[in-house]
Design an enzyme around this catalytic site. Structure first.
Site, short mmCIF file in Angstrom:
data_model
loop_
_atom_site.label_atom_id
_atom_site.label_comp_id
_atom_site.label_asym_id
_atom_site.label_seq_id
_atom_site.Cartn_x
_atom_site.Cartn_y
_atom_site.Cartn_z
N LYS A 95 0.88 -1.18 0.00
CA LYS A 95 0.00 0.00 0.00
C LYS A 95 0.91 1.22 0.00
O LYS A 95 1.31 1.72 1.05
CB LYS A 95 -0.93 -0.02 1.20
CG LYS A 95 -2.10 0.94 1.02
CD LYS A 95 -3.12 0.79 2.13
CE LYS A 95 -4.27 1.74 1.90
NZ LYS A 95 -5.19 1.28 0.85
N GLU A 128 -7.78 -1.96 -10.57
CA GLU A 128 -8.43 -1.58 -9.31
C GLU A 128 -8.77 -0.10 -9.37
O GLU A 128 -8.52 0.55 -10.38
CB GLU A 128 -7.50 -1.88 -8.12
CG GLU A 128 -6.18 -1.13 -8.20
CD GLU A 128 -5.16 -1.53 -7.14
OE1 GLU A 128 -5.55 -2.08 -6.10
OE2 GLU A 128 -3.97 -1.29 -7.38
C1 PLP Z 1 -6.18 0.43 0.27
C2 PLP Z 1 -6.26 -0.02 -1.14
C3 PLP Z 1 -7.08 -1.09 -1.53
C4 PLP Z 1 -8.02 -1.81 -0.55
O1 PLP Z 1 -7.29 -2.50 0.44
P1 PLP Z 1 -7.95 -2.92 1.83
O2 PLP Z 1 -6.80 -3.59 2.54
O3 PLP Z 1 -9.05 -3.87 1.52
O4 PLP Z 1 -8.44 -1.69 2.51
C5 PLP Z 1 -7.04 -1.50 -2.85
N1 PLP Z 1 -6.26 -0.89 -3.75
C6 PLP Z 1 -5.46 0.16 -3.42
C7 PLP Z 1 -4.63 0.81 -4.47
C8 PLP Z 1 -5.44 0.63 -2.11
O5 PLP Z 1 -4.66 1.66 -1.79
#
Ligand code: PLP
Length: 237
Positions: A95, A128
Site C-alpha cells: 500500500k 483496481e
Molecule cells: C487500500 C487499497 C485497496 C483496498 O485495500 P484494503 O486492505 O481492503 O483496505 C485496494 N487498492 C489500493 C490501491 C489501495 O490503496
C-alpha cells in the site's frame, strides 16, 4: 465496535497499539491504519538510506468509499483511460500511496458524471480503483484481478467468506468486456467493506440492481465484525 487486522506484518505489539488507538480516539466506528514512511534525513542528505524511518498508527471516524445512498443502489463507475502504474515501476502489492494515476482516474470519472473510477493494468485488463479492489460475479462464480493490484485485506476477507460459504472465487485476469457482461460487480476496501457497483460508463450492470451474492456477502461481512474469531475487542476507558 470491534475491528479485524489480518495483515502478516501485524505482530503482537501492533495488536496492542491498534485497539488502544481506537480506545483513545473514542470512536465507536473507527477506521484504523498504520503507515511506515521513509522519513526525513537529519542532515538534508539526498541519499534515501540516510532518512530516519517513521511508523504511525491512527484511528479516525469510519469512512466509506460509498455513501449510504450508493451502498443502497450501487456505485456508478467509469473505466479510466489512465493505466495503473505497472508493477515493474512501483510494487502495487504494497500500500504505497503512489496514487496520482488513481487520482487522475477519479477526476476523469467525475468529469464523466460517474462516482468513482476503475483503472486498467498494463495489459488492458481491469486492475483496481482509488483505494479499492474489484470483483465480478458470473454464474455464481467470483473473480478478481490477480496481478497489478494491491491484494487488500477486504479482498482477502471475500476469499475467506467464499471458502466458508462454499462460493467459487478465483484471482484471474478480468477483461473489460467480461466486467461489463458480469451478473454482479462489487468493490472492496477497509473504507466501506463490500460495496456494490450497478453502473459502468453509464450502462447498468445486468438489471442495474444490487446482486444477490453481493447483498449476501455484504451482510456476512458486517456480521463477522461481531464474531470473536474474526475481530479484536476494543476496551474503552
Ligand atoms: C487500500 C487499497 C485497496 C483496498 O485495500 P484494503 O486492505 O481492503 O483496505 C485496494 N487498492 C489500493 C490501491 C489501495 O490503496
Amino acid at each position: 465496535m470491534t475491528g479485524r487486522w489480518g495483515c502478516a506484518v501485524v505482530n503482537d505489539r501492533y495488536r496492542r497499539i491498534f485497539p488502544y488507538c481506537v480506545a483513545l480516539s473514542g470512536h465507536r466506528a473507527a477506521y484504523v491504519e498504520m503507515l511506515c514512511t521513509r522519513g526525513a534525513s537529519p542532515t538534508f542528505s539526498r541519499d534515501p538510506r540516510d532518512a530516519v524511518n517513521r511508523f504511525m498508527a491512527f484511528a479516525v471516524a469510519f469512512g466509506s468509499v460509498a455513501n449510504a445512498e450508493q451502498l443502497q443502489r450501487g456505485l456508478h463507475v467509469a473505466i479510466s483511460d489512465k493505466v495503473r502504474i505497472p508493477p515493474a515501476s512501483i510494487d502495487p502489492t504494497i500500500k504505497n500511496y503512489h496514487w496520482l494515476d488513481l487520482v487522475r482516474g477519479l477526476y476523469d470519472a467525475y468529469d464523466r458524471g460517474a462516482e468513482t473510477a476503475l483503472l486498467l493494468d498494463f495489459n488492458g485488463n481491469v486492475a483496481e480503483g482509488p483505494g479499492f479492489n474489484v470483483f465480478c460475479v458470473d454464474d455464481g462464480k467470483l473473480s478478481t484481478p490477480a496481478v497489478g493490484v494491491l491484494p487488500g485485506i477486504t479482498r482477502r476477507t471475500v476469499f475467506d467468506l467464499c471458502a466458508e460459504k462454499g462460493l467459487a472465487v478465483a484471482a484471474a485476469d478480468v477483461s473489460v468486456a467480461a466486467l461489463r457482461q458480469s451478473d454482479e460487480v462489487f468493490i472492496t476496501s477497509t473504507a466501506g467493506g463490500i460495496m456494490p457497483v450497478t453502473m459502468i460508463d453509464g450502462v447498468p450492470v445486468a438489471d442495474g440492481k444490487v446482486g444477490a451474492i453481493t447483498r449476501r456477502l455484504m451482510a456476512i461481512y458486517w456480521q463477522k465484525h461481531e464474531d470473536p474469531a474474526w475481530s479484536s475487542p476494543v476496551r474503552y476507558p
